[in-house]
Scaffold this motif. Sequence first.
Motif, PDB file in Angstrom:
ATOM      1  N   ASP A  23       4.650  35.780 -58.214  1.00 25.63           N
ATOM      2  CA  ASP A  23       5.809  35.423 -57.386  1.00 25.63           C
ATOM      3  C   ASP A  23       6.378  34.044 -57.739  1.00 25.63           C
ATOM      4  O   ASP A  23       7.546  33.765 -57.475  1.00 25.63           O
ATOM      5  N   GLU A  61       2.870  25.202 -55.141  1.00 28.56           N
ATOM      6  CA  GLU A  61       3.276  25.321 -53.734  1.00 28.56           C
ATOM      7  C   GLU A  61       4.574  24.572 -53.458  1.00 28.56           C
ATOM      8  O   GLU A  61       5.403  25.027 -52.672  1.00 28.56           O
ATOM      9  N   ARG A  64       7.380  26.763 -54.587  1.00 28.11           N
ATOM     10  CA  ARG A  64       7.591  27.849 -53.615  1.00 28.11           C
ATOM     11  C   ARG A  64       8.353  27.334 -52.400  1.00 28.11           C
ATOM     12  O   ARG A  64       9.276  27.983 -51.914  1.00 28.11           O
ATOM     13  N   TRP A  65       7.930  26.174 -51.897  1.00 23.51           N
ATOM     14  CA  TRP A  65       8.589  25.592 -50.725  1.00 23.51           C
ATOM     15  C   TRP A  65      10.059  25.296 -51.013  1.00 23.51           C
ATOM     16  O   TRP A  65      10.934  25.587 -50.196  1.00 23.51           O
ATOM     17  N   GLY A  68      12.185  28.278 -50.820  1.00 21.98           N
ATOM     18  CA  GLY A  68      12.218  28.967 -49.529  1.00 21.98           C
ATOM     19  C   GLY A  68      11.228  30.101 -49.418  1.00 21.98           C
ATOM     20  O   GLY A  68      11.329  30.925 -48.497  1.00 21.98           O
ATOM     21  N   LEU A  69      10.268  30.176 -50.314  1.00 22.96           N
ATOM     22  CA  LEU A  69       9.238  31.211 -50.257  1.00 22.96           C
ATOM     23  C   LEU A  69       8.097  30.773 -49.345  1.00 22.96           C
ATOM     24  O   LEU A  69       7.956  29.594 -48.998  1.00 22.96           O
ATOM     25  N   HIS A  70       7.255  31.743 -48.992  1.00 31.31           N
ATOM     26  CA  HIS A  70       6.073  31.430 -48.184  1.00 31.31           C
ATOM     27  C   HIS A  70       5.143  30.518 -48.986  1.00 31.31           C
ATOM     28  O   HIS A  70       4.873  30.772 -50.160  1.00 31.31           O
ATOM     29  N   CYS A  71       4.670  29.444 -48.335  1.00 31.91           N
ATOM     30  CA  CYS A  71       3.753  28.521 -49.013  1.00 31.91           C
ATOM     31  C   CYS A  71       2.731  27.996 -48.013  1.00 31.91           C
ATOM     32  O   CYS A  71       2.880  28.146 -46.807  1.00 31.91           O
ATOM     33  N   ASP A  72       1.701  27.390 -48.535  1.00 27.06           N
ATOM     34  CA  ASP A  72       0.646  26.799 -47.713  1.00 27.06           C
ATOM     35  C   ASP A  72       1.020  25.342 -47.445  1.00 27.06           C
ATOM     36  O   ASP A  72       0.981  24.510 -48.346  1.00 27.06           O
ATOM     37  N   PRO A  73       1.378  24.997 -46.197  1.00 28.68           N
ATOM     38  CA  PRO A  73       1.834  23.631 -45.916  1.00 28.68           C
ATOM     39  C   PRO A  73       0.763  22.563 -46.112  1.00 28.68           C
ATOM     40  O   PRO A  73       1.078  21.405 -46.367  1.00 28.68           O
TER      41      PRO A  73
END
Length: 133
Positions: A23, A61, A64-65, A68-73
């Motif tokens: 992804d 990450e 991804r952030w 706008g994709l799902h990421c681990d904050p």
Amino acid sequence: MVENTVPRERLLQRTATRRIPHDARPLMGHPEIWRSLQTDSLKISLRRLPNAMARVETEIEHRRWAAGLHCDPTLLEPLSDDAVAKRQVIHDAAPVDAEPVPPVPASKLTLGETYEQYDRSDAGVVSPNAGGL
């Protein structure tokens, strides 16, 4: 075809490699990330590897952030227990087993006077076995 002259073991010692998840590949532009560990030593490279891989994970990450994709904050936050940031620099550290050397008192003699005292002492007597000194 030109063969690689660097043995695979040495190449792996000096680099950290991470395959990029599917992804995130369009965001990164390539299927793998390679990072130099800046050493030829296996021992040092093994110590540097976890930090290099953590930085790569953070980079993925962050991309991804930004997309706008799902990421681990938690991977985007600075580490609160970062040992590198908390380290203290030790200047002129003496070895643990060494005893402190007392300072040598400054002499009021000139170099010439010191030499004359040495010349007059027994230390200035040259042995006949000194080999032509």
